[in-house]
Structures are given as structure tokens and as C-alpha cells.
Scaffold this active site. Structure first.
Site, PDB file in Angstrom:
ATOM      1  NE  ARG A  18       9.100   9.082 -11.162  1.00 45.93           N
ATOM      2  CZ  ARG A  18       8.708   8.425 -10.079  1.00 45.93           C
ATOM      3  NH1 ARG A  18       8.629   7.109 -10.093  1.00 45.93           N
ATOM      4  NH2 ARG A  18       8.403   9.072  -8.977  1.00 45.93           N
ATOM      5  CG  ASP A  43      13.390  -1.440  -2.900  1.00 44.97           C
ATOM      6  OD1 ASP A  43      12.842  -0.759  -2.009  1.00 44.97           O
ATOM      7  OD2 ASP A  43      13.124  -1.304  -4.118  1.00 44.97           O
TER       8      ASP A  43
END
Ligand SMILES: C[S@@+](CC[C@H](N)C(=O)[O-])C[C@H]1O[C@@H](n2cnc3c(N)ncnc32)[C@H](O)[C@@H]1O
Length: 275
Positions: free
Chosen positions: A43, A145
Site C-alpha cells: 500500500r 470515519d
């Protein structure tokens, strides 16, 4: 970069991996276990090459630089797992429906989707409430979030058409619009629904600042990323903003059994706050 350099910069030592784990933990409370090393490399490596950095040490230096808060935000966005879909774990939506039917939730109901990701959970709740109360009543859904990238997608409220399959046809017809022309293959949540839903960034490790408490909190498929003490802390943060008699819903593969005696299990993954 030469091939050799590329191979070297792609390599992440145990020490570098540990430093990334510590950094992520401090920022979010997320506990990356040792098996996630290749996932992290995969990632973050793309960012390394985009920034033309020599190795993970250089990237870690950037992450720690207070002047580079945008890069820290980007890394955090890359390291969270955001899988979600409409009407996931349908039993919770059946439960929500049953609360409305028996009059426990009124038209002023407030629901928090506490790890909202790209918004499918918050909009599933909103569609269910709209189906029951209509659009005029002042019900509200808050989606939060830690990841700013997913929140931007939630605010846009546009999704691939194939993702609409789990939405009840009547709700889809009444409250969503199918894209045409260049938007073919997509659908949008109607603005009338979006008016009832607001998204904001929030770290679950911290208490949420709100003037009004919630009737129901969805805290689903997120506790798995934390260690026991932090899970307990997050659940306590939830109780601070949950109305007495309100409900806390967790993912069906998660259990908060025994975390707090004021949480009484009603059915699998569903707890009532009885202080
Ligand atoms: C797997 S998704 C779950 C989405 C949705 N609740 C569901 O069940 O489909 C987990 C979400 O939790 C968010 N998250 C992880 N750590 C967080 C934290 N400390 N504070 C707030 N959100 C966090 C991630 O960014 C991600 O979008």
C-alpha cells in the site's frame, strides 16, 4: 530508478515495519499485526515511488514531519481497510425496522454510523428511515470515519449501479437516481435523502463532540482492528453519546460481551444501553 534500487526501496525491514505500526497506532489506535507486513509494503510503496523517495526510512521521516500533515493523512487513508456495502448484515436493518414498528424509534431518531467508510452504511440507514418516516420528518444520520478519502466519496453519494442490488426495489426507485449518458453505470442518492445525512471526520479513540445523543449507533466491522483495551475505550466513548435505552450494534463477527455491565445483549451483535 534502476531495478536494483527499486528492489531495495521496496524492501521493508522489521524495524521500519515496527515504526510504521507505531505511527499508525498513535494516529488511529489501529493495531496492525505482524502478518500485515506485505500488505503495508504494497500500500505504501506506490507513494514512495510517486515521491521519488529512496526507501521507507525517508518516508517515515516525512510522516513524522509536522509540516507534512497532508502526507500523514494520505498514509492513514492508504492504511485503513474500507470494505463496505449497502444493507450489509441485513439482520441489523430488520432490527431497526422492528424498533420503528413497535414505536421505539420516533420521527426525531438520530443514528450514528461510526465507521462509515464510503457511506453505504449511513445511506442504508437513511433509506430505511425514509421508507418509514418519509422525508419531512427530522430524523438524522451522522456518518463518521477517520479516513478523509472515503468521506469525500460518501459526500459525493454516487455508487456503481451494480452496488444497488442489495437495496430494496421500492427504496431504490423512490430515493435513488440512475445515471444516464456519461453517468451510465452509476446511481446517485437523491439530495432529499442526503439532507438528512451528514459526514464528518472523527477518530473513534476520541470522544465525539455532539450536543444531542444518539438513539442507535452502528459500530460495525471496525473493532477487529483494535486491541482489547482500545476496543473497550471505543465502546465507552460510544456510551457517552448513546441515549439511555438506546442500541449499540457491532459486526456479527465481533463481540463486546462483558465490556460493560450497562450493555445488555438483545440478540447477536446488538446491545441495549441500560445505565
Ligand atoms: C471495514 S470498514 C467498515 C464499514 C462499515 N461500518 C461496514 O460495516 O460496512 C472500517 C472503517 O473503519 C474506519 N476506521 C478505522 N479506524 C478508525 C478510527 N480510529 N476512527 C474512525 N474510523 C476508523 C476505516 O477507515 C474504515 O472505513
Amino acid at each position: 530508478m534502476t531495478e536494483l534500487l527499486m528492489r531495495e526501496s521496496r524492501f521493508i525491514s522489521d524495524q521500519q515495519f515496527q515504526q510504521i505500526r507505531d505511527w499508525l497506532y498513535q494516529r488511529s489506535g489501529i493495531h496492525l499485526n505482524a502478518t500485515k507486513k506485505s500488505l503495508v509494503t504494497g500500500r505504501l510503496y506506490k507513494r514512495l515511488t510517486e515521491l521519488d523517495l529512496a526507501d521507507f526510512d525517508a518516508y517515515l521521516q516525512l510522516l513524522r514531519d509536522p509540516q507534512q500533515s497532508k502526507e500523514a493523512e494520505m498514509a492513514l487513508n492508504l492504511l485503513t481497510t474500507n470494505e463496505t456495502y449497502f444493507f450489509r448484515e441485513p439482520k441489523h436493518f430488520e432490527f431497526l425496522q422492528s424498533l420503528i414498528t413497535r414505536g421505539e424509534l420516533q420521527k426525531r431518531v438520530r443514528v450514528w454510523s461510526a465507521a462509515a467508510s464510503t457511506g453505504e452504511e449511513a445511506f442504508s440507514i437513511a433509506l430505511a428511515l425514509a421508507g418509514q418516516f418519509g422525508l419531512q420528518d427530522p430524523w438524522q444520520v451522522t456518518g463518521t470515519d477517520i479516513n478523509t478519502r472515503v468521506l469525500a466519496r460518501a459526500r459525493a453519494a454516487v455508487y456503481p449501479l451494480q452496488d444497488s442490488q442489495k437495496i430494496d426495489q421500492a427504496l431504490l426507485k423512490a430515493f435513488c437516481v440512475k445515471g444516464v449518458g456519461k453517468d451510465n453505470g452509476w446511481f446517485r442518492i437523491r439530495p432529499e435523502i442526503r439532507q438528512h445525512v451528514q459526514f464528518q471526520q472523527h477518530n473513534l479513540m476520541l470522544p465525539l463532540q455532539t450536543t444531542q445523543k444518539f438513539d442507535v449507533i452502528f459500530l460495525r466491522n471496525v473493532l477487529i482492528y483494535f486491541e482489547l483495551e482500545d476496543k473497550k475505550r471505543i465502546v465507552l466513548n460510544m456510551l457517552d453519546v448513546l441515549k439511555p435505552g438506546g442500541y449499540l450494534l457491532v459486526g456479527h463477527s465481533e463481540s463486546i460481551h462483558g465490556y460493560d455491565p450497562r450493555l445488555v445483549q438483545q440478540r447477536p451483535a446488538c446491545y441495549r444501553y441500560q445505565p
